[in-house]
Design a protein around this motif. Structure first.
Motif, PDB file in Angstrom:
ATOM      1  N   UNK A 205      10.786   4.463   5.615  1.00 54.79           N
ATOM      2  CA  UNK A 205       9.659   5.098   4.929  1.00 54.79           C
ATOM      3  C   UNK A 205      10.112   5.755   3.631  1.00 54.79           C
ATOM      4  N   UNK A 206      11.284   6.380   3.656  1.00 55.34           N
ATOM      5  CA  UNK A 206      11.775   7.041   2.444  1.00 55.34           C
ATOM      6  C   UNK A 206      12.089   6.022   1.344  1.00 55.34           C
ATOM      7  N   UNK A 207      12.601   4.860   1.711  1.00 55.67           N
ATOM      8  CA  UNK A 207      12.895   3.832   0.715  1.00 55.67           C
ATOM      9  C   UNK A 207      11.646   3.462  -0.084  1.00 55.67           C
ATOM     10  N   UNK A 208      10.478   3.502   0.572  1.00 52.66           N
ATOM     11  CA  UNK A 208       9.230   3.143  -0.120  1.00 52.66           C
ATOM     12  C   UNK A 208       8.782   4.230  -1.074  1.00 52.66           C
ATOM     13  N   UNK A 209       8.990   5.481  -0.720  1.00 51.51           N
ATOM     14  CA  UNK A 209       8.466   6.561  -1.550  1.00 51.51           C
ATOM     15  C   UNK A 209       9.485   7.259  -2.420  1.00 51.51           C
ATOM     16  N   UNK A 210      10.778   6.993  -2.174  1.00 49.83           N
ATOM     17  CA  UNK A 210      11.820   7.692  -2.938  1.00 49.83           C
ATOM     18  C   UNK A 210      12.068   7.074  -4.295  1.00 49.83           C
ATOM     19  N   UNK A 211      11.219   7.383  -5.257  1.00 54.21           N
ATOM     20  CA  UNK A 211      11.331   6.779  -6.584  1.00 54.21           C
ATOM     21  C   UNK A 211      12.601   7.193  -7.314  1.00 54.21           C
TER      22      UNK A 211
ATOM     23  N   UNK B   9      13.811  -5.784  -0.391  1.00 55.52           N
ATOM     24  CA  UNK B   9      15.243  -6.076  -0.379  1.00 55.52           C
ATOM     25  C   UNK B   9      15.773  -5.935   1.050  1.00 55.52           C
ATOM     26  N   UNK B  10      15.385  -4.831   1.708  1.00 57.75           N
ATOM     27  CA  UNK B  10      15.817  -4.600   3.087  1.00 57.75           C
ATOM     28  C   UNK B  10      15.277  -5.672   4.025  1.00 57.75           C
ATOM     29  N   UNK B  11      14.008  -6.009   3.870  1.00 63.54           N
ATOM     30  CA  UNK B  11      13.386  -6.992   4.757  1.00 63.54           C
ATOM     31  C   UNK B  11      13.944  -8.386   4.543  1.00 63.54           C
ATOM     32  N   UNK B  12      14.050  -8.802   3.283  1.00 64.19           N
ATOM     33  CA  UNK B  12      14.572 -10.138   2.985  1.00 64.19           C
ATOM     34  C   UNK B  12      16.015 -10.261   3.442  1.00 64.19           C
ATOM     35  N   UNK B  13      16.805  -9.219   3.191  1.00 64.88           N
ATOM     36  CA  UNK B  13      18.196  -9.254   3.623  1.00 64.88           C
ATOM     37  C   UNK B  13      18.315  -9.335   5.141  1.00 64.88           C
ATOM     38  N   UNK B  14      17.516  -8.565   5.836  1.00 64.46           N
ATOM     39  CA  UNK B  14      17.558  -8.553   7.302  1.00 64.46           C
ATOM     40  C   UNK B  14      17.099  -9.883   7.879  1.00 64.46           C
ATOM     41  N   UNK B  15      15.964 -10.384   7.393  1.00 65.08           N
ATOM     42  CA  UNK B  15      15.458 -11.660   7.894  1.00 65.08           C
ATOM     43  C   UNK B  15      16.416 -12.797   7.574  1.00 65.08           C
ATOM     44  N   UNK B  16      17.009 -12.767   6.389  1.00 66.10           N
ATOM     45  CA  UNK B  16      17.957 -13.820   6.005  1.00 66.10           C
ATOM     46  C   UNK B  16      19.189 -13.776   6.888  1.00 66.10           C
ATOM     47  N   UNK B  17      19.688 -12.575   7.157  1.00 66.01           N
ATOM     48  CA  UNK B  17      20.849 -12.427   8.035  1.00 66.01           C
ATOM     49  C   UNK B  17      20.571 -13.038   9.397  1.00 66.01           C
ATOM     50  N   UNK B  18      19.417 -12.735   9.956  1.00 66.18           N
ATOM     51  CA  UNK B  18      19.057 -13.236  11.280  1.00 66.18           C
ATOM     52  C   UNK B  18      18.890 -14.756  11.270  1.00 66.18           C
TER      53      UNK B  18
ATOM     54  N   UNK C 266       0.825  -1.209   0.000  1.00 68.76           N
ATOM     55  CA  UNK C 266       0.000   0.000   0.000  1.00 68.76           C
ATOM     56  C   UNK C 266       0.861   1.261   0.000  1.00 68.76           C
ATOM     57  N   UNK C 267       1.900   1.281   0.823  1.00 75.60           N
ATOM     58  CA  UNK C 267       2.724   2.478   0.939  1.00 75.60           C
ATOM     59  C   UNK C 267       1.905   3.659   1.431  1.00 75.60           C
ATOM     60  N   UNK C 268       2.323   4.882   1.082  1.00 73.60           N
ATOM     61  CA  UNK C 268       1.551   6.081   1.356  1.00 73.60           C
ATOM     62  C   UNK C 268       1.098   6.235   2.795  1.00 73.60           C
TER      63      UNK C 268
ATOM     64  N   UNK D 248       7.723  -1.967  -8.857  1.00 72.87           N
ATOM     65  CA  UNK D 248       7.873  -0.606  -8.351  1.00 72.87           C
ATOM     66  C   UNK D 248       9.131  -0.505  -7.489  1.00 72.87           C
ATOM     67  N   UNK D 249       9.921   0.547  -7.710  1.00 72.70           N
ATOM     68  CA  UNK D 249      11.217   0.653  -7.041  1.00 72.70           C
ATOM     69  C   UNK D 249      11.094   0.676  -5.516  1.00 72.70           C
ATOM     70  N   UNK D 250      10.092   1.385  -4.990  1.00 69.27           N
ATOM     71  CA  UNK D 250       9.928   1.457  -3.544  1.00 69.27           C
ATOM     72  C   UNK D 250       9.608   0.107  -2.935  1.00 69.27           C
ATOM     73  N   UNK D 251       8.717  -0.632  -3.580  1.00 72.04           N
ATOM     74  CA  UNK D 251       8.370  -1.970  -3.094  1.00 72.04           C
ATOM     75  C   UNK D 251       9.599  -2.881  -3.177  1.00 72.04           C
ATOM     76  N   UNK D 252      10.326  -2.771  -4.293  1.00 68.65           N
ATOM     77  CA  UNK D 252      11.531  -3.594  -4.462  1.00 68.65           C
ATOM     78  C   UNK D 252      12.531  -3.325  -3.355  1.00 68.65           C
ATOM     79  N   UNK D 253      12.771  -2.058  -3.039  1.00 60.47           N
ATOM     80  CA  UNK D 253      13.782  -1.700  -2.045  1.00 60.47           C
ATOM     81  C   UNK D 253      13.382  -2.127  -0.633  1.00 60.47           C
ATOM     82  N   UNK D 254      12.109  -1.950  -0.295  1.00 51.62           N
ATOM     83  CA  UNK D 254      11.691  -2.360   1.048  1.00 51.62           C
ATOM     84  C   UNK D 254      11.808  -3.866   1.234  1.00 51.62           C
TER      85      UNK D 254
END
Length: 271
Positions: free
Chosen positions: A119-125, A144-153, A21-23, A136-142
């Motif tokens: 929040x900026x990663x989602x909206x900073x096109x 990316x951050x979540x998958x990377x973080x969860x995978x690291x843990x 959803x973003x926004x 969508x770049x914002x969805x991709x970046x968020x």
């Protein structure tokens, strides 16, 4: 265990909905999460000093509001202004307690910059070139951050449990090992590259970002562990059954998001 699994399912479902959803929905959710995380932090800090909740929450709200505008100069200006004004305000309120000053400013920037960057990663096109990813770049970046973080843990836990021999920082977190750190970094990078390849994103850029995530995620976890160790508590809170508090769930992301944002800005400056 059932409570932990149920909380995880509900949490993942909420993340999927909010990231998509973003926004306003994502912004509102992060305002709430940041506020709850600050209250957990304030309760912990009572063990060693006191903090000024009103000024800190105001600063966090201003920084998040600036991040929601998707204007990088405004976001940066909000962070700098809040830092200066917090210092001034607290110096006026209390001139002799340096620890209260430090704890308040640190906490406000910790949550403001951390959640604001997410929040900026989602909206900073403008962070990715047009068509850099097939979604969508914002969805991709968020993600990316979540998958990377969860995978690291996840990979750090698995490697540490099965291969862990050498303690990483026993004075802060006795269970963390160098083998777990290496496993978490490797798993994070591999999963991020697979994710990037699936959405046709440059593997070279993905590798650079994945390395940043692999560095930031354990640092974020270790930083929160340090705070809890200093305050002599096990969990930051109990709002999430089986998972502790908001800080316990977002500690790594509060380091990952700012470092990813900084890396993306640097990449765009050279490309």
């Amino acid at each position: 265990m059932k409570a932990r699994i149920l909380t995880a399912i509900v949490g993942i479902a909420a993340v999927i909905v909010l990231v998509t959803a973003g926004g306003i929905p994502l912004t509102a959710a992060l305002f709430v999460v940041a506020g709850l995380a600050w209250m957990e932090y304030a309760r912990m800090m009572k063990k060693i000093t006191h903090v000024y909740t009103g000024p800190a929450l105001t600063a966090i709200a201003v920084i998040l509001g600036a991040a929601a505008s998707s204007s990088l100069p405004l976001f940066a200006a909000a962070v700098l202004c809040c830092f200066i004004l917090l210092l001034f305000l607290i110096l006026v309120i209390e001139r002799k307690d340096i620890w209260a000053l430090f704890a308040t400013v640190l906490g406000a920037l910790y949550f403001g910059v951390g959640f604001g960057s997410f929040l900026y990663l989602r909206g900073g096109d403008d962070l990715l070139l047009p068509g850099a990813a097939s979604i969508h770049s914002g969805i991709f970046l968020l993600w990316f951050a979540l998958i990377g973080t969860w995978s690291s843990d996840t990979f750090a836990y698995a490697a540490g449990k099965n291969l862990g021999r050498h303690k990483m920082a026993p004075h802060i977190s006795p269970n963390k090992t160098m083998e777990g750190l290496a496993g978490g970094a490797a798993g994070c990078i591999v999963m991020c590259l697979l994710y990037a390849a699936y959405f046709d994103f440059s593997l070279l850029e993905a590798f650079f970002l994945a390395v940043m995530v692999a560095i930031a995620a354990p640092l974020g976890d270790l930083f929160e562990s340090y705070i809890k160790r200093v305050c002599d508590i096990k969990d930051s809170g109990n709002i999430l059954p089986g998972h502790g508090g908001m800080m316990d769930r977002f500690d790594s992301l509060l380091f990952v998001a700012p470092l990813m944002l900084s890396s993306l800005v640097a990449m765009r400056s050279f490309l």
